[in-house]
Design a protein around this motif. Structure first.
Motif, mmCIF file in Angstrom:
data_model
loop_
_atom_site.group_PDB
_atom_site.id
_atom_site.type_symbol
_atom_site.label_atom_id
_atom_site.label_comp_id
_atom_site.label_asym_id
_atom_site.label_seq_id
_atom_site.Cartn_x
_atom_site.Cartn_y
_atom_site.Cartn_z
ATOM 1 N N ARG A 193 33.738 -2.300 -19.160
ATOM 2 C CA ARG A 193 33.528 -2.735 -20.647
ATOM 3 C C ARG A 193 33.209 -1.604 -21.621
ATOM 4 N NH1 ARG A 193 34.996 -7.728 -21.692
ATOM 5 N NH2 ARG A 193 34.666 -9.616 -20.059
ATOM 6 N N ASP A 194 33.501 -1.543 -22.803
ATOM 7 C CA ASP A 194 33.033 -0.761 -23.674
ATOM 8 C C ASP A 194 31.709 -1.270 -24.082
ATOM 9 O OD1 ASP A 194 32.873 1.245 -25.798
ATOM 10 O OD2 ASP A 194 35.078 0.926 -26.561
ATOM 11 N N SER A 195 30.761 -0.537 -23.226
ATOM 12 C CA SER A 195 29.244 -1.079 -23.576
ATOM 13 C C SER A 195 28.571 0.257 -23.352
ATOM 14 C CB SER A 195 28.927 -2.040 -22.491
ATOM 15 O OG SER A 195 28.805 -1.629 -21.232
ATOM 16 N N THR A 196 27.562 0.190 -23.996
ATOM 17 C CA THR A 196 26.298 1.164 -23.760
ATOM 18 C C THR A 196 26.013 1.572 -22.427
ATOM 19 O OG1 THR A 196 25.135 0.573 -25.733
ATOM 20 C CG2 THR A 196 23.757 1.969 -24.529
ATOM 21 N N GLU A 197 25.908 0.256 -21.442
ATOM 22 C CA GLU A 197 25.704 0.596 -20.271
ATOM 23 C C GLU A 197 26.768 1.247 -19.244
ATOM 24 O OE1 GLU A 197 23.577 -2.359 -17.045
ATOM 25 O OE2 GLU A 197 25.443 -3.088 -17.630
ATOM 26 N N SER A 198 27.822 1.069 -19.450
ATOM 27 C CA SER A 198 28.905 1.485 -19.036
ATOM 28 C C SER A 198 29.133 3.189 -19.488
ATOM 29 C CB SER A 198 30.151 1.035 -19.260
ATOM 30 O OG SER A 198 30.860 1.181 -20.752
ATOM 31 N N ASN B 259 29.642 -5.809 -17.187
ATOM 32 C CA ASN B 259 29.816 -4.716 -17.972
ATOM 33 C C ASN B 259 30.624 -3.827 -17.274
ATOM 34 O OD1 ASN B 259 28.790 -4.949 -20.672
ATOM 35 N ND2 ASN B 259 26.643 -4.648 -19.654
ATOM 36 N N ASP C 128 37.708 -1.880 -23.470
ATOM 37 C CA ASP C 128 37.629 -2.228 -22.037
ATOM 38 C C ASP C 128 38.680 -1.939 -21.395
ATOM 39 O OD1 ASP C 128 35.528 -3.705 -23.171
ATOM 40 O OD2 ASP C 128 36.212 -5.760 -22.868
#
Length: 325
Positions: free
Chosen positions: A162-167, A115, A92
């Protein structure tokens, strides 16, 4: 603080971006001693980090050099890195523009329930934005057309990611849109972000204004509790005596000449909510509508060109009229 702090720098000795970054990261480190702060630079900037300029690196925990070979201009290199930032950083992070002052600890950012999150541009819905027409025209150049009256147009100067698929998906779309829009002569990144956000079903959540207090327009409401003060604006041009002192280019010239932060500048950084010119006038909403018009901007330009004879003559005639009245 688990969230990483990220800056981007593309700079030469012909600009003051490095000096701006120095002020911002100094204030960041002062208020967030344990934060992991990362600097992204292009290869040309990295080669120019010598002598005094290299002292900037001491405030960062990590420096990442990005290959921006296809992009010649400094602004394009910066936007190239900005729109692809997600793929260069693990974990993140909170991205922060260089034209900022950090006022206090940012550790609460770890608790943000989103996110991707950012503050809306100029703290108002687009329908109330002073640059609404220009923004809508720019967004249309990306192939996206606005219809929502309550549209939230986000400022990309401070972004929590954030370290997310969406981002990762948002950044992929952001970069592609920004790159494609250059064909239409549009190089700025925020319109491309607006389109990418729409394609992602408006995934960007709104951060409170304290996280990106845009002091020049509508930021006063958030100023008392401001965590980050953002002081430059693409909609307002510099004047001879800037309202907020960190907008004064002579400040950055002094840093370069003195090869670092002077005690006076450090004192300003330590009291960022007092760094104002002695003479300030706060405009009400109806007068803001006036100063945003092309006519006012023309008259204002004439005022600052004091040798303009037309302005002098009109001013004298108005004085005579008022005396007669």
């Amino acid at each position: 603080m688990k969230t990483k702090i990220v800056y981007i720098l593309s700079s030469t000795e012909n600009d003051y971006y490095l000096e701006q970054t120095l002020i911002s990261v100094y204030s960041m480190r002062k208020n967030n001693l344990k934060a992991q702060i990362i600097l992204l630079v292009d290869e040309t900037t990295d080669k120019n980090l010598i002598g005094f300029r290299n002292s900037l690196v001491n405030y960062f925990d990590q420096k990442i050099v990005v290959d921006t070979t296809p992009y010649l201009g400094g602004l394009n290199k910066s936007r190239f890195m900005k729109t692809q930032l997600r793929k260069f950083i693990t974990g993140d992070y909170l991205f922060v523009d260089s034209d900022t002052i950090i006022c206090e600890s940012l550790s609460d950012i770890d608790n943000i329930d989103a996110n991707i999150a950012a503050v809306i541009d100029k703290h108002v819905l687009l329908c109330y934005h002073s640059g609404k027409e220009k923004i809508m025209a720019s967004i249309s150049q990306t192939g996206h057309y606005l219809t929502e009256k309550d549209y939230r147009y986000f400022n990309s100067g401070v972004m929590f990611v954030r370290d997310s698929t969406e981002s990762y998906k948002l950044y992929e779309k952001w970069y592609k849109t920004w790159k494609d829009s250059q064909v239409n002569g549009l190089n700025i990144d925020q319109p491309a972000l607006a389109k990418a956000n729409a394609e992602m079903n408006y995934c960007i959540k709104e951060l409170s204004g304290e996280w990106n207090c845009q002091i020049l327009e509508n930021g006063l409401k958030y100023f008392t509790n401001a965590r980050i003060i953002h002081f430059f604006s693409s909609y307002l041009k510099d004047v001879k005596s800037p309202t907020y002192l960190f907008r004064d280019s002579s400040l950055y010239k002094e840093i370069r000449e003195k090869q670092g932060l002077t005690e006076e500048i450090i004192s300003m950084i330590n009291s960022p909510k007092a760094a104002f010119n002695d003479i300030i006038y706060i405009l009400p909403q109806d007068e803001i509508a006036l100063v945003s018009t092309p006519l006012y901007q023309m008259i204002r330009g004439m005022f600052f060109k004091r040798k303009n004879q037309f302005f002098k003559i009109q001013n004298i005639l108005l004085k005579i009229r008022n005396l007669i009245k």
